[in-house]
Design an enzyme around this catalytic site. Structure first.
Site, PDB file in Angstrom:
ATOM      1  N   ALA A 175     118.863  27.178 -57.681  1.00  0.00           N
ATOM      2  CA  ALA A 175     118.416  25.856 -57.144  1.00  0.00           C
ATOM      3  C   ALA A 175     118.267  24.924 -58.632  1.00  0.00           C
ATOM      4  O   ALA A 175     118.385  23.920 -58.542  1.00  0.00           O
ATOM      5  CB  ALA A 175     116.873  26.056 -56.739  1.00  0.00           C
ATOM      6  N   ASP A 233     125.585  24.474 -54.920  1.00  0.00           N
ATOM      7  CA  ASP A 233     126.205  25.960 -54.375  1.00  0.00           C
ATOM      8  C   ASP A 233     127.550  25.820 -54.253  1.00  0.00           C
ATOM      9  O   ASP A 233     128.334  26.720 -54.113  1.00  0.00           O
ATOM     10  CB  ASP A 233     125.322  26.499 -53.425  1.00  0.00           C
ATOM     11  CG  ASP A 233     123.946  26.738 -53.920  1.00  0.00           C
ATOM     12  OD1 ASP A 233     123.643  26.687 -55.063  1.00  0.00           O
ATOM     13  OD2 ASP A 233     122.902  27.187 -52.988  1.00  0.00           O
ATOM     14  N   ALA A 258     120.768  19.475 -55.159  1.00  0.00           N
ATOM     15  CA  ALA A 258     121.754  18.900 -55.825  1.00  0.00           C
ATOM     16  C   ALA A 258     121.820  17.208 -55.420  1.00  0.00           C
ATOM     17  O   ALA A 258     121.970  16.176 -56.067  1.00  0.00           O
ATOM     18  CB  ALA A 258     123.287  19.518 -55.902  1.00  0.00           C
ATOM     19  N   GLU A 310     112.038  38.221 -51.284  1.00  0.00           N
ATOM     20  CA  GLU A 310     111.091  37.016 -50.908  1.00  0.00           C
ATOM     21  C   GLU A 310     110.494  37.214 -49.272  1.00  0.00           C
ATOM     22  O   GLU A 310     109.372  37.006 -49.174  1.00  0.00           O
ATOM     23  CB  GLU A 310     111.577  35.798 -51.362  1.00  0.00           C
ATOM     24  CG  GLU A 310     111.644  35.545 -52.909  1.00  0.00           C
ATOM     25  CD  GLU A 310     111.636  34.082 -53.589  1.00  0.00           C
ATOM     26  OE1 GLU A 310     112.408  33.513 -52.957  1.00  0.00           O
ATOM     27  OE2 GLU A 310     110.982  33.844 -54.142  1.00  0.00           O
ATOM     28  N   ALA A 341     122.053  16.630 -48.617  1.00  0.00           N
ATOM     29  CA  ALA A 341     120.671  16.202 -49.124  1.00  0.00           C
ATOM     30  C   ALA A 341     119.807  17.471 -49.498  1.00  0.00           C
ATOM     31  O   ALA A 341     118.731  17.576 -49.115  1.00  0.00           O
ATOM     32  CB  ALA A 341     120.017  15.190 -48.146  1.00  0.00           C
ATOM     33  N   GLY A 342     120.705  18.407 -50.223  1.00  0.00           N
ATOM     34  CA  GLY A 342     119.929  19.621 -50.591  1.00  0.00           C
ATOM     35  C   GLY A 342     119.359  19.355 -51.993  1.00  0.00           C
ATOM     36  O   GLY A 342     119.057  18.128 -52.311  1.00  0.00           O
TER      37      GLY A 342
HETATM   38  P1  NAD Z   1     122.379  37.550 -53.031  1.00  0.00           P
HETATM   39  O1  NAD Z   1     123.774  37.494 -52.853  1.00  0.00           O
HETATM   40  O2  NAD Z   1     121.919  37.620 -54.287  1.00  0.00           O
HETATM   41  O3  NAD Z   1     122.003  38.929 -52.403  1.00  0.00           O
HETATM   42  C1  NAD Z   1     122.439  39.720 -51.464  1.00  0.00           C
HETATM   43  C2  NAD Z   1     122.196  41.260 -51.496  1.00  0.00           C
HETATM   44  O4  NAD Z   1     122.737  41.976 -50.499  1.00  0.00           O
HETATM   45  C3  NAD Z   1     122.838  41.864 -52.732  1.00  0.00           C
HETATM   46  O5  NAD Z   1     122.049  42.597 -53.530  1.00  0.00           O
HETATM   47  C4  NAD Z   1     123.894  42.791 -52.103  1.00  0.00           C
HETATM   48  O6  NAD Z   1     124.214  43.919 -52.801  1.00  0.00           O
HETATM   49  C5  NAD Z   1     123.422  43.022 -50.778  1.00  0.00           C
HETATM   50  N1  NAD Z   1     124.342  43.265 -49.645  1.00  0.00           N
HETATM   51  C6  NAD Z   1     125.720  42.695 -49.799  1.00  0.00           C
HETATM   52  N2  NAD Z   1     126.559  43.351 -48.501  1.00  0.00           N
HETATM   53  C7  NAD Z   1     125.516  44.362 -47.932  1.00  0.00           C
HETATM   54  C8  NAD Z   1     125.841  45.261 -47.097  1.00  0.00           C
HETATM   55  N3  NAD Z   1     126.939  45.262 -46.463  1.00  0.00           N
HETATM   56  N4  NAD Z   1     124.823  46.198 -46.814  1.00  0.00           N
HETATM   57  C9  NAD Z   1     123.667  46.070 -47.599  1.00  0.00           C
HETATM   58  N5  NAD Z   1     123.404  45.263 -48.352  1.00  0.00           N
HETATM   59  C10 NAD Z   1     124.325  44.510 -48.883  1.00  0.00           C
HETATM   60  O7  NAD Z   1     122.152  36.775 -51.899  1.00  0.00           O
HETATM   61  P2  NAD Z   1     120.540  35.929 -51.737  1.00  0.00           P
HETATM   62  O8  NAD Z   1     119.611  36.794 -51.771  1.00  0.00           O
HETATM   63  O9  NAD Z   1     120.686  35.245 -50.207  1.00  0.00           O
HETATM   64  O10 NAD Z   1     120.874  34.876 -52.698  1.00  0.00           O
HETATM   65  C11 NAD Z   1     121.539  33.832 -52.648  1.00  0.00           C
HETATM   66  C12 NAD Z   1     121.640  32.703 -53.823  1.00  0.00           C
HETATM   67  O11 NAD Z   1     120.273  31.750 -53.590  1.00  0.00           O
HETATM   68  C13 NAD Z   1     121.347  33.496 -55.279  1.00  0.00           C
HETATM   69  O12 NAD Z   1     122.222  32.761 -55.994  1.00  0.00           O
HETATM   70  C14 NAD Z   1     119.967  33.425 -55.372  1.00  0.00           C
HETATM   71  O13 NAD Z   1     119.589  33.279 -56.843  1.00  0.00           O
HETATM   72  C15 NAD Z   1     119.644  32.069 -54.735  1.00  0.00           C
HETATM   73  N6  NAD Z   1     118.111  32.054 -54.234  1.00  0.00           N
HETATM   74  C16 NAD Z   1     117.143  31.888 -55.213  1.00  0.00           C
HETATM   75  C17 NAD Z   1     115.912  32.079 -54.770  1.00  0.00           C
HETATM   76  C18 NAD Z   1     114.807  31.633 -56.015  1.00  0.00           C
HETATM   77  O14 NAD Z   1     115.038  31.142 -56.872  1.00  0.00           O
HETATM   78  N7  NAD Z   1     113.560  32.312 -55.585  1.00  0.00           N
HETATM   79  C19 NAD Z   1     115.615  32.411 -53.484  1.00  0.00           C
HETATM   80  C20 NAD Z   1     116.474  32.738 -52.449  1.00  0.00           C
HETATM   81  C21 NAD Z   1     117.790  32.451 -52.997  1.00  0.00           C
END
Ligand code: NAD
Length: 393
Positions: free
Chosen positions: A306, A290, A12, A162, A9-10
């Site tokens: 999302a 996802d 999607a 964020e 229930a996320g």
């Molecule tokens: P992400 O994969 O987008 O970012 C992770 C970051 O961690 C990357 O920049 C990567 O280079 C870095 N990283 C990875 N391994 C590392 C290491 N060993 N050392 C240092 N840095 C490292 O992950 P996320 O931010 O959790 O997002 C996941 C998904 O969720 C994405 O598709 C995102 O668009 C979505 N999301 C959307 C929103 C929004 O729309 N506001 C908010 C949160 C997440």
């Protein structure tokens, strides 16, 4: 009517459920708790913007018709051959399945990372982060060990950035309440790549750096985390960062149940679907959010956002009904509204319908996107009640 089961229930799963609910079609939704939460707002709960319960919407508040059944249980497997969902409370059979169990943290095999870091994977873990930080700051007032005041975030994608914005709003207030000088706090986000936020336009990224630096946060790029031991991050090159709070925001992968259940998956564990969101392994299973490995016309996989999840969920439900009615199913052509990244409660950055935005406008657009989502999910009933859920306005 065939029996439709939705797992998860996320975004999607809830959009699929809301679609069926509106049409008065019977279905069962299985989820491990009786509420829906807004994943992309979990950083707000972790950073202490509002109490955790504000981010939870009771599923039955959205699905009010008697035609829907909610089963609160942990999904443990999918038996494709017998068309059965295995759960902690027993088996549930289906004629059609919408699989939308979302994601788990991706640790990339980094030693000690899973064991010694916190992560924002659900509402409980977000609330746990806030409690952990509160506790660390309390400990500092007792023993004066400055490691309690160091918070390290691993990864400067949307989640890391964020969350950092929320913490830069919250921590000064926490310090004031505990009489801790703000200058003693060390909040750093450690990113392996040379840049932060690759999904945000390059010319907007300096605004993020400037905003956070002014507030007292550190953004460290080109710095890779190699290993984590208890309370210590080990960086490429040998430097160590000792921190009372280590939070991993470095990436996500699909729930491993998909690969365990024999679906064709990509390197991030997502199951391959055709343009109708139908699993390539089983035509009665639709995969959304996802968990779905869906590609555009050029063969590029859609990112796990999302907005894609919402549109995939609604389409999966619609296509099941079209198939049942022996009408042609519709392909996935998502609308891209843009990407919005909050930098705390009052500032944001990103793009909306192709137009770059930053500052207060960014924060307002983000608030607007919450209202839009509540409207799509529950119409006036939820959107009109937005002060109860997720919104300050
Ligand atoms: P992400 O994969 O987008 O970012 C992770 C970051 O961690 C990357 O920049 C990567 O280079 C870095 N990283 C990875 N391994 C590392 C290491 N060993 N050392 C240092 N840095 C490292 O992950 P996320 O931010 O959790 O997002 C996941 C998904 O969720 C994405 O598709 C995102 O668009 C979505 N999301 C959307 C929103 C929004 O729309 N506001 C908010 C949160 C997440």
């Amino acid at each position: 009517m065939s029996k439709i089961v939705i797992v998860g229930a996320g975004y999607a799963g809830m959009m699929a459920a809301a679609h069926l609910d509106r049409e008065g079609i019977p279905f069962t939704i299985v989820n491990n708790h009786d509420y829906h939460y807004l994943t992309i707002l979990l950083h707000e709960a972790a950073g202490g913007r509002d109490d955790g319960e504000k981010y939870a919407i009771p599923i039955k508040e959205v699905l009010r018709k008697d035609t829907s059944e909610l089963v609160v249980a942990e999904v443990t497997g999918i038996d494709k051959a017998n068309r059965v969902v295995k759960t902690s409370t027993g088996d549930i059979s289906y004629d059609y399945l919408i699989y939308s169990l979302g994601w788990v943290s991706e640790y990339f095999g980094i030693k000690g990372l899973k064991e010694y870091s916190l992560s924002i994977t659900n509402l409980d873990s977000a609330i746990e982060i806030r409690k952990h930080i509160d506790n660390q700051f309390q400990l500092y007032t007792q023993d004066g060990d400055e490691r309690h005041l160091r918070i390290a975030l691993g990864g400067a994608g949307l989640t890391g950035i964020e969350l950092m914005g929320e913490l830069l709003d919250y921590l000064p207030k926490l310090c004031k309440s505990l009489n801790i000088p703000w200058e003693k706090v060390d909040l750093q986000c450690i990113e392996a790549m040379p840049t932060i936020l690759p999904m945000v336009a390059e010319h907007l990224r300096p605004f993020v750096v400037e905003t956070y630096t002014k507030k007292g946060g550190k953004l460290r790029t080109g710095t890779k985390i190699n290993e984590v031991t208890e309370g210590v991050i080990h960086l490429d090159g040998g430097e160590t960062v000792e921190a009372g709070t280590i939070i991993w925001t470095g990436g996500v992968r699909a729930n491993p149940l998909l690969s365990e259940s024999g679906f064709t998956v990509d390197r991030r564990g997502r199951a391959k679907v055709n343009e109708f969101m139908q699993s390539v392994d089983d035509e009665v299973i639709f995969i959304a959010g996802d968990s779905a490995w869906a590609e555009d016309a050029n063969g590029r996989p859609y990112p796990p956002t999302a907005q894609n999840a919402e549109q995939m969920g609604a389409l999966a439900a619609k296509n099941i009904l079209l198939r049942e009615r022996r009408r042609p199913m519709e392909p996935f052509h998502p609308r891209d509204w843009g990407t919005l990244c909050s930098l705390g409660a009052e500032v944001g950055v990103g793009s909306f319908m192709g137009v770059p935005i930053k500052g207060v406008m960014g924060a307002l657009a983000k608030e607007g996107s919450k209202a839009k989502y509540l409207w799509e999910l529950g119409g006036m009933r939820l959107a009109g009640n937005r002060s109860k859920y997720v919104m300050k306005l």
